[in-house]
Scaffold this motif. Sequence first.
Motif: not given
Length: 614
Positions: A82-87
């Motif tokens: 994923d290019t939009a990781p969580d924190k």
Amino acid sequence: MPVPRTAAVSAVVAAALAAGLVCAASSQAAPAAPAAPVQAKIHDIQGTTRISPLAGQQVTGVTGVVTGVRAYGSSKGFWFQDTAPDKNPATSEGVFVFTGSNPTVAVGDAVSVSATVSEYVPGGLSSGNQSVTELSKPTVTVVSSGNAVPAPVVITSRSVPDRYTPNGDPAAGNSVNALALRPKKYATDYYESLEGMNVRIGTSRVVGATDPYSELWVTVKPQENRTARGGSLYASYNDQNTGRLQIQSLIPTAQQALPTANVGDTLTGTTEGPLDFNQFGGYTITARTLGTVKDNGLKREVTRKQRTGELAVATYNVENLDPTDPQSKFDALAQGVVTHLASPDIVALEEIQDNNGAKNDGTVDASATVKKFTDAIVAAGGPAYQWRSIDPENNKDGGEPGGNIRQGFLFNPARVSFTDRPGGDYKTAVAVTGTKGHPALTLSPGRIDPSNAAWDDSRKPLAGEFVFKGKTVFVIANHFASKGGDEGLVSQHQPVPRSSETKRLQQAQAVNAFVKQLLAVDKHADVLAVGDINDFDFSGTTKALEDGGALRSAYRTLPKKERYSYVYQGNTQVLDQVLTSPAIRGFDYDSVHINAEFANQTSDHDPQIIRLHP
């Protein structure tokens, strides 16, 4: 090492894995069929434990960029991230997609995947291994190509915790699977939090030589238990060397692409690719970009020649030697004896196979094997060794079926004599006789307690009586039960069960009892117990051999970081030993490193030698 895959486990089995309840021999199970597919991100699939919270469910619209493609072996597929990781640092942003055939995607493709979330256990459920969260039975849509690969997580000595793994949950059979990952506290939790993600290491020291399956091991912790020759010493059950990582290659023709490296060499530059998990060592960088090996010039050791008044006794596991092996193996082993061991007076050998090797036709005689070996020793400039052994009962001593491995003694008749006492065979136990101060063996050679259940499907110890300059020396050649069946250091069960140790403990007790019989007749008797003990110098096996002060491991005379004879999964460790009775003092001991640290091996074991004054 590519191995056949079985189907991934179902949601029910995944739940049982998390609870530590599954011990079946196969990981095959039909995936559960949820009512409707779930829209999910990769971090939702990976979750915060080792088991996916979506195991067994259908997911749809899972997006990311392809970071690696594996088009060889039995586990074909690709990784995407994923290019939009969580924190959340505990949730991985990458996952493997098992296609079963050559993937039709390329690195840099942006894809959308619909599939079943699976937990695949490398080696099967009975292995005790952790599972790999993956997507199976996928439908893959390529959205675009030529995209940048997500920036790698750089694994360094500072990012990997010093503690290896948490203890498992006692209520779940000591399984760690359901425990929340703590990547800042435990090394395996840290690696698990990166499962399937693009990772990178910089220049790193090689701690496990390139093997026949095109794998090698490095450490990202340069000073962690470092040996003088560049390995990482495994010195206790609680110090597993957290910086170790296996390296495989995703480069085309990957099975030939990995460079040859020895322990102590350096993998320089950048090595980058998805972090995988397999049954042969656990966390593995499947390298899309591979560093370059710098040869640091590791040399095979040469021990010194024994002096006139010294008796030199060696032990060497020659790894399933039989006449069908190429002459080059015999010649290399002979050089090991003549050049590197300086032609010892006595050599206890392990893993001598019968005259036709693994052909399972009832042959047990090993005379042709031994003659080919002793002829090679003479050709290498060594002595004309004589030989003593006892043929095992067919297929009763373990090892390769049909091979009938056994221990045996080579001895140089110009320096030492063998006391022959007839009657020894595979079923007759040797005993101790003699008057006070003058022990003797009833059989020489003779097998120790062969009917003891401890030796079922295992090599029986071989005792021999030698005379050197008028002094009697008793030598016991051992090859204890292997560690096969033990769970690996990255097992889901922590602390790791060591089931094979039970048998070795019983074997050690039998040998210890026999040595005590010799010492009961003469507390000053010179006794050596040598061979492939298949266990560490700090193990319960070694402690049982030493019980009551009957024996003492000669390793204790060496600096700690020189105590090893074997390298396994990047851990430099002890398997082969020499143990001495109390009367043997002031000896010179050497573990001669000629095999275990090298990609080009004649055997996977290093020989041991002791020089003493009886």
